[in-house]
Write a protein that holds these residues in place. Structure first.
Motif, PDB file in Angstrom:
ATOM      1  N   VAL A  52       0.857  -1.180   0.000  1.00  0.00           N
ATOM      2  CA  VAL A  52       0.000   0.000   0.000  1.00  0.00           C
ATOM      3  C   VAL A  52       0.890   1.225   0.000  1.00  0.00           C
ATOM      4  N   LEU A  53       0.657   2.115  -0.940  1.00  0.00           N
ATOM      5  CA  LEU A  53       1.440   3.344  -1.034  1.00  0.00           C
ATOM      6  C   LEU A  53       0.544   4.540  -0.783  1.00  0.00           C
ATOM      7  N   PHE A  54       1.063   5.483  -0.035  1.00  0.00           N
ATOM      8  CA  PHE A  54       0.345   6.725   0.238  1.00  0.00           C
ATOM      9  C   PHE A  54       1.195   7.896  -0.195  1.00  0.00           C
ATOM     10  N   TRP A  55       0.591   8.853  -0.816  1.00  0.00           N
ATOM     11  CA  TRP A  55       1.266  10.104  -1.138  1.00  0.00           C
ATOM     12  C   TRP A  55       0.664  11.163  -0.228  1.00  0.00           C
ATOM     13  N   LEU A  56       1.490  11.692   0.654  1.00  0.00           N
ATOM     14  CA  LEU A  56       1.010  12.669   1.626  1.00  0.00           C
ATOM     15  C   LEU A  56       1.333  14.095   1.212  1.00  0.00           C
ATOM     16  N   GLY A  57       1.901  14.234   0.043  1.00  0.00           N
ATOM     17  CA  GLY A  57       2.264  15.565  -0.435  1.00  0.00           C
ATOM     18  C   GLY A  57       3.771  15.762  -0.370  1.00  0.00           C
ATOM     19  N   ALA A  58       4.194  16.918  -0.773  1.00  0.00           N
ATOM     20  CA  ALA A  58       5.617  17.234  -0.791  1.00  0.00           C
ATOM     21  C   ALA A  58       6.156  17.295   0.639  1.00  0.00           C
ATOM     22  N   GLY A  59       7.399  16.865   0.795  1.00  0.00           N
ATOM     23  CA  GLY A  59       8.027  16.887   2.099  1.00  0.00           C
ATOM     24  C   GLY A  59       8.419  18.295   2.525  1.00  0.00           C
ATOM     25  N   THR A  60       8.631  18.433   3.800  1.00  0.00           N
ATOM     26  CA  THR A  60       9.134  19.679   4.373  1.00  0.00           C
ATOM     27  C   THR A  60      10.449  19.349   5.077  1.00  0.00           C
ATOM     28  N   ASP A  61      11.150  20.352   5.532  1.00  0.00           N
ATOM     29  CA  ASP A  61      12.372  20.099   6.292  1.00  0.00           C
ATOM     30  C   ASP A  61      12.075  19.213   7.497  1.00  0.00           C
ATOM     31  N   GLU A  62      10.960  19.476   8.157  1.00  0.00           N
ATOM     32  CA  GLU A  62      10.598  18.706   9.344  1.00  0.00           C
ATOM     33  C   GLU A  62      10.290  17.248   9.008  1.00  0.00           C
ATOM     34  N   THR A  63       9.540  17.023   7.944  1.00  0.00           N
ATOM     35  CA  THR A  63       9.216  15.635   7.598  1.00  0.00           C
ATOM     36  C   THR A  63      10.456  14.897   7.099  1.00  0.00           C
ATOM     37  N   ASP A  64      11.346  15.594   6.410  1.00  0.00           N
ATOM     38  CA  ASP A  64      12.600  14.963   5.965  1.00  0.00           C
ATOM     39  C   ASP A  64      13.427  14.512   7.166  1.00  0.00           C
TER      40      ASP A  64
END
Length: 59
Positions: free
Chosen positions: A33-45
């Motif tokens: 299962v793949l999810f796309w949560l949107g573009a990453g941010t510095d925090e999510t990286d």
């Protein structure tokens, strides 16, 4: 927009409710299962890198 939003008639509440009830079983039986949560941010990286490091360090 997710594939669910495209495949399920969002205006038909009966259909939408029925389809959403099935999603748990569909995801349980899926091989991947793949999810796309949107573009990453510095925090999510930073979070993802931290999780990868923890995974490498775990026994």
């Amino acid at each position: 927009m997710s594939i669910d939003a495209i495949c399920i008639d969002q205006k038909n509440l009966k259909e939408r409710g029925h389809q959403v009830q099935q999603m748990g079983d569909i995801y349980k039986q899926a091989e991947r299962v793949l999810f796309w949560l949107g573009a990453g941010t510095d925090e999510t990286d930073i979070f993802i890198m931290s999780m990868q490091l923890l995974h490498k360090l775990s026994p």
